[in-house]
Design an enzyme around this catalytic site. Sequence first.
Site, mmCIF file in Angstrom:
data_model
loop_
_atom_site.group_PDB
_atom_site.id
_atom_site.type_symbol
_atom_site.label_atom_id
_atom_site.label_comp_id
_atom_site.label_asym_id
_atom_site.label_seq_id
_atom_site.Cartn_x
_atom_site.Cartn_y
_atom_site.Cartn_z
ATOM 1 N N GLU A 118 -8.637 -46.778 17.824
ATOM 2 C CA GLU A 118 -8.088 -45.526 17.285
ATOM 3 C C GLU A 118 -6.617 -45.346 17.675
ATOM 4 O OE1 GLU A 118 -12.415 -45.481 17.906
ATOM 5 O OE2 GLU A 118 -10.706 -45.957 19.166
ATOM 6 N N SER A 119 -6.037 -46.198 18.482
ATOM 7 C CA SER A 119 -4.617 -46.277 18.897
ATOM 8 C C SER A 119 -4.503 -46.515 20.388
ATOM 9 C CB SER A 119 -3.788 -45.082 18.435
ATOM 10 O OG SER A 119 -3.749 -45.101 17.035
ATOM 11 N N SER A 156 0.681 -47.867 36.299
ATOM 12 C CA SER A 156 0.857 -47.612 34.851
ATOM 13 C C SER A 156 -0.215 -48.397 34.121
ATOM 14 C CB SER A 156 2.232 -48.093 34.377
ATOM 15 O OG SER A 156 3.219 -47.157 34.745
ATOM 16 N N HIS A 192 0.506 -42.865 33.652
ATOM 17 C CA HIS A 192 1.529 -43.259 34.638
ATOM 18 C C HIS A 192 1.352 -42.323 35.821
ATOM 19 C CE1 HIS A 192 3.494 -45.675 31.522
ATOM 20 N NE2 HIS A 192 3.153 -44.688 30.715
ATOM 21 N N CYS A 224 -6.354 -41.696 15.900
ATOM 22 C CA CYS A 224 -6.666 -41.256 14.527
ATOM 23 C C CYS A 224 -8.148 -40.888 14.460
ATOM 24 C CB CYS A 224 -6.338 -42.364 13.523
ATOM 25 S SG CYS A 224 -7.215 -43.890 13.883
#
Length: 457
Positions: free
Chosen positions: A68-69, A61, A74, A89
Amino acid sequence: MLDAPETILSHHALLDLYDCDNRALLDDLEGIRDLFHRTARGLKCTIVNELFHRFTPQGVSGVVVIAESHLSVHTWPELGYAAIDLYTCGDPALIDLMPDMLVEALGAGRKEYHKLPRGHVDRPPDFRHQDRIRLSMKGLSDDQKWLTDQWADQILWTIAVDNIVLDVQSEYQRIQVVDTPHLGRILVLDGNIQCAETDEAGYHEMIVHTGLCRIGASSPRGGRKVLVIGGGDGGAAREALRHPDVVQVDLVDIDQAVIDACRDYMPRVWHHPDRTRKIEDDPRFSIHIRDGLEYLKERGAMAEADKYDLIVVDGSDPVGPGVALYTPAFYQAVYDALKDGGATCVQGGSFWYLPEVFTTVYTGLSDIFEHVAPFECFTAVYPGGVWNLQLGIKGPFDPDAVDDARVQKLGALHWYSTGRHRAAFSLPPIAERLLQKVPPPLEEVQEQLEKVSLTES
Ligand code: SAM
Protein backbone atom coordinates in the site's frame (compact mmCIF):
# COMPACT_ATOMS: atom_id res chain seq x y z
CA MET A 1 -18.48 9.40 -21.59
CA LEU A 2 -19.44 9.72 -17.92
CA ASP A 3 -17.78 12.60 -16.04
CA ALA A 4 -14.96 10.82 -14.33
CA PRO A 5 -15.52 11.24 -10.57
CA GLU A 6 -12.60 12.79 -8.67
CA THR A 7 -11.13 10.30 -6.24
CA ILE A 8 -8.48 10.50 -3.53
CA LEU A 9 -5.85 7.91 -4.30
CA SER A 10 -4.09 7.80 -0.93
CA HIS A 11 -3.47 9.36 2.49
CA HIS A 12 -0.29 10.45 4.26
CA ALA A 13 -0.40 10.25 8.07
CA LEU A 14 2.31 12.08 10.04
CA LEU A 15 2.72 11.16 13.71
CA ASP A 16 5.11 12.89 16.11
CA LEU A 17 5.58 11.24 19.50
CA TYR A 18 7.11 13.21 22.37
CA ASP A 19 8.21 12.33 25.92
CA CYS A 20 8.51 8.64 25.09
CA ASP A 21 9.49 6.91 28.32
CA ASN A 22 10.44 3.67 26.53
CA ARG A 23 13.78 5.15 25.45
CA ALA A 24 15.49 1.76 25.35
CA LEU A 25 13.09 0.66 22.65
CA LEU A 26 13.70 3.87 20.69
CA ASP A 27 17.33 2.79 20.42
CA ASP A 28 16.73 -0.94 19.83
CA LEU A 29 17.01 -1.93 16.14
CA GLU A 30 15.32 -5.35 16.48
CA GLY A 31 12.69 -4.01 18.84
CA ILE A 32 11.74 -1.17 16.50
CA ARG A 33 11.77 -3.50 13.49
CA ASP A 34 9.47 -5.96 15.25
CA LEU A 35 7.14 -3.15 16.41
CA PHE A 36 6.82 -1.72 12.91
CA HIS A 37 6.26 -5.12 11.31
CA ARG A 38 3.49 -5.79 13.84
CA THR A 39 2.03 -2.31 13.25
CA ALA A 40 1.99 -2.81 9.48
CA ARG A 41 0.27 -6.17 9.90
CA GLY A 42 -2.10 -4.71 12.47
CA LEU A 43 -3.11 -2.14 9.84
CA LYS A 44 -3.75 -5.05 7.40
CA CYS A 45 -0.91 -3.94 5.14
CA THR A 46 1.03 -6.39 2.94
CA ILE A 47 4.74 -6.19 3.76
CA VAL A 48 6.92 -6.52 0.65
CA ASN A 49 10.30 -5.30 1.90
CA GLU A 50 12.06 -3.42 4.73
CA LEU A 51 15.25 -1.63 5.76
CA PHE A 52 16.22 -0.68 9.32
CA HIS A 53 19.45 0.99 10.50
CA ARG A 54 20.83 1.92 13.92
CA PHE A 55 23.13 4.96 14.12
CA THR A 56 26.10 5.51 16.42
CA PRO A 57 25.86 6.70 19.09
CA GLN A 58 22.08 6.32 18.99
CA GLY A 59 18.85 6.43 17.02
CA VAL A 60 17.11 4.10 14.58
CA SER A 61 15.70 4.81 11.10
CA GLY A 62 13.56 2.30 9.29
CA VAL A 63 11.16 1.82 6.41
CA VAL A 64 8.68 -1.01 5.95
CA VAL A 65 7.74 -1.09 2.27
CA ILE A 66 4.13 -2.21 1.99
CA ALA A 67 2.05 -3.02 -1.06
CA GLU A 68 0.00 0.00 0.00
CA SER A 69 3.18 2.25 0.01
CA HIS A 70 5.31 2.73 3.18
CA LEU A 71 5.55 2.99 6.95
CA SER A 72 8.67 4.79 8.24
CA VAL A 73 10.20 5.77 11.60
CA HIS A 74 13.10 7.92 12.83
CA THR A 75 13.94 7.99 16.55
CA TRP A 76 15.83 10.38 18.83
CA PRO A 77 16.24 8.27 22.00
CA GLU A 78 18.14 11.10 23.73
CA LEU A 79 15.10 13.35 23.27
CA GLY A 80 12.43 10.70 23.76
CA TYR A 81 11.09 11.67 20.33
CA ALA A 82 10.01 9.62 17.30
CA ALA A 83 8.85 10.80 13.87
CA ILE A 84 6.59 8.33 12.05
CA ASP A 85 4.86 8.49 8.72
CA LEU A 86 2.47 6.14 7.00
CA TYR A 87 1.73 6.67 3.33
CA THR A 88 -0.99 4.35 2.07
CA CYS A 89 -3.57 3.84 -0.64
CA GLY A 90 -5.29 1.41 1.72
CA ASP A 91 -8.39 1.90 3.87
CA PRO A 92 -8.21 5.43 5.38
CA ALA A 93 -10.21 4.27 8.44
CA LEU A 94 -7.45 1.78 9.33
CA ILE A 95 -4.82 4.53 9.32
CA ASP A 96 -6.39 6.15 12.37
CA LEU A 97 -5.64 3.01 14.41
CA MET A 98 -1.91 3.68 14.11
CA PRO A 99 -1.40 6.46 16.72
CA ASP A 100 -2.79 4.47 19.65
CA MET A 101 -0.74 1.38 18.72
CA LEU A 102 2.52 3.36 18.79
CA VAL A 103 1.73 5.75 21.67
CA GLU A 104 1.23 2.71 23.88
CA ALA A 105 4.25 0.75 22.65
CA LEU A 106 6.65 3.71 22.99
CA GLY A 107 5.05 5.16 26.11
CA ALA A 108 4.63 8.59 24.51
CA GLY A 109 3.52 11.43 26.79
CA ARG A 110 2.33 13.63 23.92
CA LYS A 111 1.49 13.19 20.23
CA GLU A 112 0.84 15.32 17.17
CA TYR A 113 -1.08 13.60 14.34
CA HIS A 114 -1.95 14.89 10.86
CA LYS A 115 -3.55 12.99 7.97
CA LEU A 116 -3.35 14.48 4.47
CA PRO A 117 -5.32 13.29 1.43
CA ARG A 118 -3.03 12.85 -1.60
CA GLY A 119 -3.58 12.11 -5.28
CA HIS A 120 -6.76 14.00 -6.31
CA VAL A 121 -7.24 12.23 -9.64
CA ASP A 122 -9.97 11.81 -12.15
CA ARG A 123 -10.35 8.05 -12.20
CA PRO A 124 -11.99 6.66 -15.35
CA PRO A 125 -15.38 5.04 -14.74
CA ASP A 126 -14.84 1.69 -13.06
CA PHE A 127 -14.12 -0.63 -15.95
CA ARG A 128 -15.67 -3.52 -14.06
CA HIS A 129 -19.15 -2.28 -14.71
CA GLN A 130 -18.74 -2.28 -18.44
CA ASP A 131 -21.22 -4.46 -20.23
CA ARG A 132 -18.55 -5.84 -22.54
CA ILE A 133 -15.00 -7.01 -21.82
CA ARG A 134 -12.39 -8.65 -24.04
CA LEU A 135 -10.76 -11.76 -22.57
CA SER A 136 -7.93 -14.00 -23.64
CA MET A 137 -8.78 -17.70 -23.57
CA LYS A 138 -5.96 -18.04 -21.05
CA GLY A 139 -3.93 -15.54 -19.01
CA LEU A 140 -4.25 -11.76 -18.99
CA SER A 141 -6.64 -9.81 -21.22
CA ASP A 142 -5.09 -7.31 -23.66
CA ASP A 143 -5.99 -4.42 -21.33
CA GLN A 144 -4.43 -6.41 -18.43
CA LYS A 145 -7.56 -5.93 -16.37
CA TRP A 146 -8.78 -9.55 -16.41
CA LEU A 147 -7.05 -12.88 -15.70
CA THR A 148 -8.62 -15.99 -17.24
CA ASP A 149 -7.86 -19.61 -16.45
CA GLN A 150 -9.22 -22.32 -18.69
CA TRP A 151 -10.71 -24.96 -16.47
CA ALA A 152 -11.45 -27.34 -19.30
CA ASP A 153 -12.00 -27.04 -23.00
CA GLN A 154 -14.50 -24.15 -23.37
CA ILE A 155 -14.93 -23.50 -19.65
CA LEU A 156 -13.27 -20.25 -18.55
CA TRP A 157 -12.90 -18.68 -15.12
CA THR A 158 -12.05 -14.95 -15.00
CA ILE A 159 -11.11 -12.54 -12.19
CA ALA A 160 -10.57 -8.76 -12.23
CA VAL A 161 -6.94 -7.64 -11.90
CA ASP A 162 -5.82 -4.43 -10.21
CA ASN A 163 -2.19 -4.53 -11.31
CA ILE A 164 0.58 -6.77 -12.52
CA VAL A 165 3.19 -7.09 -9.77
CA LEU A 166 5.56 -9.34 -11.76
CA ASP A 167 5.69 -10.81 -15.24
CA VAL A 168 8.88 -12.72 -16.15
CA GLN A 169 9.88 -15.69 -18.28
CA SER A 170 12.14 -18.13 -16.43
CA GLU A 171 14.09 -21.03 -17.94
CA TYR A 172 11.04 -23.20 -17.30
CA GLN A 173 7.87 -21.13 -17.32
CA ARG A 174 6.25 -17.74 -17.47
CA ILE A 175 5.82 -16.40 -13.94
CA GLN A 176 3.24 -13.75 -13.12
CA VAL A 177 2.09 -12.30 -9.83
CA VAL A 178 -1.04 -10.18 -10.06
CA ASP A 179 -3.03 -8.19 -7.51
CA THR A 180 -6.77 -8.87 -7.52
CA PRO A 181 -9.40 -7.01 -5.45
CA HIS A 182 -11.21 -10.19 -4.47
CA LEU A 183 -8.57 -12.86 -3.80
CA GLY A 184 -5.44 -10.79 -3.11
CA ARG A 185 -2.22 -11.73 -4.85
CA ILE A 186 -2.29 -14.64 -7.29
CA LEU A 187 0.66 -16.66 -8.62
CA VAL A 188 0.28 -17.73 -12.25
CA LEU A 189 2.62 -20.12 -14.11
CA ASP A 190 2.26 -20.43 -17.88
CA GLY A 191 -1.20 -18.93 -17.57
CA ASN A 192 -2.26 -21.55 -14.99
CA ILE A 193 -3.38 -20.14 -11.66
CA GLN A 194 -1.28 -21.78 -8.90
CA CYS A 195 -2.48 -20.15 -5.70
CA ALA A 196 -4.15 -17.05 -4.33
CA GLU A 197 -3.01 -15.61 -1.01
CA THR A 198 -6.51 -15.45 0.47
CA ASP A 199 -7.55 -19.06 -0.18
CA GLU A 200 -4.33 -21.10 -0.38
CA ALA A 201 -4.65 -22.44 3.17
CA GLY A 202 -7.45 -24.77 2.07
CA TYR A 203 -4.91 -26.50 -0.15
CA HIS A 204 -1.59 -26.18 1.71
CA GLU A 205 -2.98 -27.13 5.12
CA MET A 206 -4.70 -30.20 3.68
CA ILE A 207 -1.73 -31.39 1.58
CA VAL A 208 0.48 -31.43 4.70
CA HIS A 209 -1.59 -32.05 7.83
CA THR A 210 -3.56 -35.05 6.51
CA GLY A 211 -0.26 -36.87 6.12
CA LEU A 212 1.26 -35.81 9.45
CA CYS A 213 -1.83 -35.92 11.71
CA ARG A 214 -3.06 -39.41 10.90
CA ILE A 215 -2.62 -41.95 13.69
CA GLY A 216 0.00 -44.41 12.54
CA ALA A 217 2.09 -41.73 10.84
CA SER A 218 5.63 -42.65 11.70
CA SER A 219 6.91 -40.37 14.46
CA PRO A 220 10.42 -41.58 15.26
CA ARG A 221 12.28 -40.35 18.37
CA GLY A 222 14.63 -38.29 16.21
CA GLY A 223 11.81 -36.13 14.95
CA ARG A 224 10.07 -36.15 11.60
CA LYS A 225 11.39 -35.24 8.18
CA VAL A 226 9.35 -33.70 5.36
CA LEU A 227 10.25 -33.29 1.72
CA VAL A 228 8.26 -30.87 -0.47
CA ILE A 229 8.75 -31.36 -4.20
CA GLY A 230 7.47 -28.42 -6.23
CA GLY A 231 5.66 -26.08 -3.86
CA GLY A 232 7.87 -23.13 -4.80
CA ASP A 233 5.24 -20.78 -3.35
CA GLY A 234 6.32 -21.91 0.12
CA GLY A 235 2.82 -22.75 1.38
CA ALA A 236 3.37 -26.49 1.98
CA ALA A 237 6.80 -25.93 3.57
CA ARG A 238 5.24 -23.32 5.86
CA GLU A 239 2.63 -25.79 7.05
CA ALA A 240 5.20 -28.56 7.64
CA LEU A 241 7.26 -26.20 9.83
CA ARG A 242 4.18 -25.70 11.99
CA HIS A 243 4.68 -29.17 13.54
CA PRO A 244 6.90 -28.96 16.64
CA ASP A 245 8.39 -32.44 16.05
CA VAL A 246 9.30 -31.79 12.42
CA VAL A 247 13.07 -31.40 12.43
CA GLN A 248 13.75 -31.09 8.70
CA VAL A 249 11.84 -29.59 5.76
CA ASP A 250 13.56 -29.86 2.37
CA LEU A 251 11.95 -27.82 -0.42
CA VAL A 252 12.94 -29.05 -3.89
CA ASP A 253 11.75 -26.88 -6.77
CA ILE A 254 13.12 -26.89 -10.29
CA ASP A 255 12.78 -23.14 -10.69
CA GLN A 256 14.64 -20.62 -8.50
CA ALA A 257 12.70 -17.84 -10.21
CA VAL A 258 9.41 -19.09 -8.71
CA ILE A 259 10.93 -19.12 -5.24
CA ASP A 260 12.32 -15.61 -5.75
CA ALA A 261 8.95 -14.37 -6.99
CA CYS A 262 7.05 -15.83 -4.03
CA ARG A 263 9.61 -14.76 -1.44
CA ASP A 264 9.58 -11.19 -2.76
CA TYR A 265 5.98 -10.72 -3.83
CA MET A 266 3.77 -13.30 -2.06
CA PRO A 267 4.53 -12.52 1.60
CA ARG A 268 1.16 -13.85 2.77
CA VAL A 269 2.03 -17.31 1.40
CA TRP A 270 5.83 -17.40 1.67
CA HIS A 271 6.23 -16.78 5.41
CA HIS A 272 7.21 -18.59 8.58
CA PRO A 273 4.22 -20.10 10.42
CA ASP A 274 4.93 -18.06 13.56
CA ARG A 275 5.71 -14.88 11.52
CA THR A 276 8.40 -13.76 13.98
CA ARG A 277 11.19 -14.58 11.54
CA LYS A 278 11.78 -15.27 7.87
CA ILE A 279 11.09 -18.86 6.80
CA GLU A 280 14.64 -18.96 5.45
CA ASP A 281 15.98 -18.25 8.96
CA ASP A 282 14.49 -21.48 10.33
CA PRO A 283 17.42 -23.94 10.58
CA ARG A 284 15.05 -26.84 9.83
CA PHE A 285 14.26 -25.41 6.38
CA SER A 286 16.41 -25.84 3.27
CA ILE A 287 15.85 -25.09 -0.42
CA HIS A 288 17.20 -27.23 -3.25
CA ILE A 289 16.86 -26.07 -6.85
CA ARG A 290 16.50 -29.39 -8.66
CA ASP A 291 14.12 -31.48 -10.66
CA GLY A 292 12.25 -33.58 -8.11
CA LEU A 293 13.12 -36.92 -9.68
CA GLU A 294 16.77 -35.94 -10.15
CA TYR A 295 16.92 -34.90 -6.49
CA LEU A 296 15.64 -38.28 -5.33
CA LYS A 297 17.98 -40.15 -7.70
CA GLU A 298 20.94 -38.16 -6.35
CA ARG A 299 19.92 -39.03 -2.78
CA GLY A 300 20.24 -42.68 -3.90
CA ALA A 301 19.60 -45.52 -1.44
CA MET A 302 18.96 -43.71 1.86
CA ALA A 303 19.54 -45.06 5.35
CA GLU A 304 16.19 -45.54 7.14
CA ALA A 305 16.99 -42.69 9.52
CA ASP A 306 17.51 -40.30 6.58
CA LYS A 307 14.23 -41.20 4.91
CA TYR A 308 11.23 -38.94 5.06
CA ASP A 309 8.00 -39.31 7.03
CA LEU A 310 6.05 -37.24 4.50
CA ILE A 311 6.81 -36.33 0.89
CA VAL A 312 4.51 -33.63 -0.48
CA VAL A 313 4.40 -33.48 -4.27
CA ASP A 314 3.00 -30.06 -5.02
CA GLY A 315 3.89 -29.86 -8.68
CA SER A 316 2.03 -28.02 -11.37
CA ASP A 317 -0.33 -30.08 -13.59
CA PRO A 318 1.41 -32.61 -15.87
CA VAL A 319 2.51 -29.96 -18.34
CA GLY A 320 5.94 -28.45 -18.91
CA PRO A 321 8.41 -29.42 -16.17
CA GLY A 322 5.57 -30.90 -14.11
CA VAL A 323 5.22 -34.05 -16.27
CA ALA A 324 8.20 -35.71 -14.55
CA LEU A 325 6.26 -35.74 -11.28
CA TYR A 326 3.53 -38.03 -12.61
CA THR A 327 5.61 -40.98 -13.83
CA PRO A 328 5.96 -44.49 -12.33
CA ALA A 329 9.72 -43.93 -11.94
CA PHE A 330 9.02 -40.84 -9.86
CA TYR A 331 6.42 -42.57 -7.66
CA GLN A 332 8.87 -45.44 -7.06
CA ALA A 333 11.62 -43.00 -6.10
CA VAL A 334 9.19 -41.29 -3.69
CA TYR A 335 8.23 -44.67 -2.18
CA ASP A 336 11.89 -45.63 -1.68
CA ALA A 337 12.62 -42.31 0.05
CA LEU A 338 9.84 -42.79 2.63
CA LYS A 339 10.16 -44.44 6.06
CA ASP A 340 7.92 -47.44 6.78
CA GLY A 341 4.61 -45.93 7.84
CA GLY A 342 5.43 -42.77 5.91
CA ALA A 343 3.22 -41.20 3.25
CA THR A 344 3.27 -39.08 0.17
CA CYS A 345 0.58 -36.50 -0.55
CA VAL A 346 0.29 -35.38 -4.15
CA GLN A 347 -1.67 -32.83 -6.14
CA GLY A 348 -4.14 -35.29 -7.65
CA GLY A 349 -6.29 -33.53 -10.26
CA SER A 350 -10.06 -33.31 -9.88
CA PHE A 351 -12.62 -36.08 -10.25
CA TRP A 352 -14.87 -33.48 -11.91
CA TYR A 353 -12.69 -31.07 -13.93
CA LEU A 354 -9.51 -33.11 -14.45
CA PRO A 355 -10.67 -36.74 -14.20
CA GLU A 356 -7.78 -37.91 -16.38
CA VAL A 357 -5.21 -36.60 -13.90
CA PHE A 358 -7.32 -37.85 -10.96
CA THR A 359 -7.38 -41.44 -12.28
CA THR A 360 -3.80 -41.37 -13.65
CA VAL A 361 -2.41 -40.29 -10.28
CA TYR A 362 -4.55 -42.86 -8.41
CA THR A 363 -3.47 -45.72 -10.66
CA GLY A 364 0.16 -44.62 -10.70
CA LEU A 365 0.32 -44.48 -6.91
CA SER A 366 -1.69 -47.69 -6.49
CA ASP A 367 0.84 -49.62 -8.57
CA ILE A 368 3.45 -48.84 -5.91
CA PHE A 369 1.86 -47.89 -2.57
CA GLU A 370 0.10 -50.29 -0.19
CA HIS A 371 -2.75 -47.83 0.27
CA VAL A 372 -3.90 -44.81 -1.77
CA ALA A 373 -6.59 -42.51 -0.44
CA PRO A 374 -7.81 -39.61 -2.63
CA PHE A 375 -9.49 -36.82 -0.72
CA GLU A 376 -10.91 -33.33 -1.18
CA CYS A 377 -9.41 -29.96 -0.47
CA PHE A 378 -10.60 -26.45 -1.33
CA THR A 379 -9.29 -23.49 -3.22
CA ALA A 380 -11.50 -20.84 -4.83
CA VAL A 381 -9.11 -20.54 -7.77
CA TYR A 382 -9.11 -24.20 -8.80
CA PRO A 383 -11.89 -25.38 -11.06
CA GLY A 384 -15.08 -25.72 -9.09
CA GLY A 385 -13.39 -24.93 -5.76
CA VAL A 386 -13.13 -28.58 -4.76
CA TRP A 387 -9.82 -30.13 -5.78
CA ASN A 388 -8.36 -33.58 -5.12
CA LEU A 389 -5.19 -34.54 -3.32
CA GLN A 390 -4.10 -38.15 -2.97
CA LEU A 391 -2.37 -39.80 -0.03
CA GLY A 392 -0.13 -42.77 -0.84
CA ILE A 393 0.75 -44.63 2.37
CA LYS A 394 3.52 -47.09 3.12
CA GLY A 395 1.29 -49.11 5.39
CA PRO A 396 -2.32 -49.24 6.66
CA PHE A 397 -4.60 -46.18 6.75
CA ASP A 398 -7.81 -45.34 8.54
CA PRO A 399 -9.25 -41.95 7.48
CA ASP A 400 -10.99 -41.64 10.86
CA ALA A 401 -7.82 -42.24 12.88
CA VAL A 402 -6.66 -38.66 13.45
CA ASP A 403 -4.23 -37.59 16.18
CA ASP A 404 -6.46 -34.82 17.57
CA ALA A 405 -3.92 -33.79 20.23
CA ARG A 406 -1.43 -33.10 17.44
CA VAL A 407 -4.05 -31.12 15.48
CA GLN A 408 -4.68 -28.89 18.52
CA LYS A 409 -0.95 -28.10 18.74
CA LEU A 410 -1.00 -26.57 15.25
CA GLY A 411 -2.59 -23.35 16.42
CA ALA A 412 -5.12 -21.25 14.50
CA LEU A 413 -5.49 -22.84 11.08
CA HIS A 414 -7.85 -21.69 8.35
CA TRP A 415 -9.12 -24.93 6.87
CA TYR A 416 -7.69 -28.15 8.28
CA SER A 417 -9.30 -29.68 11.36
CA THR A 418 -9.93 -33.18 12.68
CA GLY A 419 -13.45 -33.06 11.30
CA ARG A 420 -12.33 -31.80 7.89
CA HIS A 421 -9.66 -34.49 7.80
CA ARG A 422 -12.23 -37.24 8.28
CA ALA A 423 -14.83 -35.70 5.94
CA ALA A 424 -12.34 -35.08 3.15
CA PHE A 425 -11.71 -38.78 2.59
CA SER A 426 -15.39 -39.53 2.06
CA LEU A 427 -15.55 -39.28 -1.73
CA PRO A 428 -18.87 -39.13 -3.61
CA PRO A 429 -19.87 -42.39 -5.37
CA ILE A 430 -19.29 -40.73 -8.76
CA ALA A 431 -15.61 -40.30 -7.84
CA GLU A 432 -15.31 -43.83 -6.40
CA ARG A 433 -16.72 -45.26 -9.64
CA LEU A 434 -14.27 -43.18 -11.66
CA LEU A 435 -11.37 -44.78 -9.77
CA GLN A 436 -12.44 -48.21 -10.99
CA LYS A 437 -11.87 -47.10 -14.59
CA VAL A 438 -8.58 -47.51 -16.41
CA PRO A 439 -6.98 -44.05 -16.86
CA PRO A 440 -5.75 -42.75 -20.23
CA PRO A 441 -1.96 -42.94 -20.76
CA LEU A 442 -0.01 -40.00 -19.29
CA GLU A 443 1.02 -38.80 -22.78
CA GLU A 444 -2.66 -38.36 -23.70
CA VAL A 445 -3.31 -36.42 -20.48
CA GLN A 446 -0.31 -34.23 -21.19
CA GLU A 447 -1.53 -33.52 -24.73
CA GLN A 448 -4.95 -32.44 -23.50
CA LEU A 449 -3.49 -30.14 -20.83
CA GLU A 450 -0.99 -28.55 -23.16
CA LYS A 451 -3.89 -27.49 -25.36
CA VAL A 452 -5.18 -25.30 -22.55
CA SER A 453 -1.86 -24.15 -21.16
CA LEU A 454 0.45 -21.35 -22.23
CA THR A 455 3.53 -23.61 -22.31
CA GLU A 456 5.49 -22.86 -25.44
CA SER A 457 4.57 -25.67 -27.80
N1 SAM B 1 -0.45 -26.00 -6.00
C1 SAM B 1 -0.07 -25.79 -7.40
C2 SAM B 1 -0.86 -26.76 -8.27
O1 SAM B 1 -1.59 -27.56 -7.73
O2 SAM B 1 -0.72 -26.66 -9.52
C3 SAM B 1 1.39 -25.98 -7.57
C4 SAM B 1 2.10 -24.77 -7.09
S1 SAM B 1 3.81 -24.83 -7.06
C5 SAM B 1 4.17 -23.15 -7.40
C6 SAM B 1 4.28 -25.69 -8.53
C7 SAM B 1 5.78 -25.76 -8.56
O3 SAM B 1 6.22 -26.99 -9.13
C8 SAM B 1 6.45 -24.64 -9.38
O4 SAM B 1 7.20 -23.81 -8.51
C9 SAM B 1 7.34 -25.40 -10.36
O5 SAM B 1 8.57 -24.73 -10.57
C10 SAM B 1 7.53 -26.73 -9.65
N2 SAM B 1 7.89 -27.85 -10.51
C11 SAM B 1 7.33 -28.19 -11.69
N3 SAM B 1 7.95 -29.29 -12.19
C12 SAM B 1 8.91 -29.65 -11.29
C13 SAM B 1 9.86 -30.71 -11.23
N4 SAM B 1 9.95 -31.61 -12.22
N5 SAM B 1 10.68 -30.78 -10.16
C14 SAM B 1 10.58 -29.85 -9.15
N6 SAM B 1 9.70 -28.81 -9.16
C15 SAM B 1 8.88 -28.72 -10.22
